[in-house]
Write an enzyme that holds these catalytic residues in place. Structure first.
Site, PDB file in Angstrom:
ATOM      1  CD  GLU A   1      -2.392  -1.225   2.592  1.00 59.27           C
ATOM      2  OE1 GLU A   1      -2.297  -0.265   3.905  1.00 59.27           O
ATOM      3  OE2 GLU A   1      -3.769  -1.550   2.954  1.00 59.27           O
ATOM      4  CD  GLU A   2       5.336   1.051   2.862  1.00 56.47           C
ATOM      5  OE1 GLU A   2       5.327   0.621   4.190  1.00 56.47           O
ATOM      6  OE2 GLU A   2       6.228   1.475   2.225  1.00 56.47           O
TER       7      GLU A   2
END
Length: 161
Positions: free
Chosen positions: A73-74
């Site tokens: 999710e980064e």
């Protein structure tokens, strides 16, 4: 190394939180045919969401900035020739844009953002670690906010603690 330090002054590490159930993988599967159709459609929604988010980030940054998916999710945004105040302002603008943009099949998502500044003796690892400390502080403070690295976290990494 000297040339690299002139190019990268601040790094923004962004973790996006999707507001939908993510308990998708609950068992080990060895082939795609073992995944239920509902599971596959959710994976496709997530993929579409990441793709749309990447386009949102690309539209939100300056031409000199670089945004890349760091995994999961980064996302990381490298902002050359930027002051801490400008990096914080950019991060806040991105947070607001991400929250106000609807994403296909997912709806609203939010972004917790950590900002860290590049120091003379930094490695990519130490810079990301400091941005990550700020990111986790943002998550701990309720998510959907921007946090800047603090001097104490910088000293911790300098001392190797």
């Amino acid at each position: 190394m000297q040339q690299e330090s002139l190019l990268v002054q601040f790094m923004i590490l962004i973790r996006v939180v999707i507001l939908m159930p993510l308990n998708l993988i609950t068992k080990k599967c060895t082939t795609l045919s073992m995944f239920p159709a509902k599971f596959c459609s959710r994976i496709l929604l997530l993929y579409t969401c990441w793709k749309e988010l990447a386009l949102t980030l690309k539209k939100s940054i300056r031409g000199s900035d670089v945004a890349v998916r760091w995994g999961g999710e980064e996302f990381i945004i490298i902002t050359p020739k930027t002051t801490l105040e400008q990096a914080q302002q950019l991060a806040e603008t991105i947070r607001q844009i991400v929250k106000s943009t609807p994403y296909s099949g997912v709806g609203q998502i939010t972004a917790s953002i950590g900002v860290a500044s590049f120091e003379e003796n930094d490695s990519l690892k130490s810079l990301v670690q400091r941005a990550d400390v700020a990111l986790y502080r943002a998550k701990k403070l309720g998510r959907n906010n921007v946090q800047i690295e603090c001097v104490t976290s910088r000293k911790q990494f300098d001392l190797g603690l």
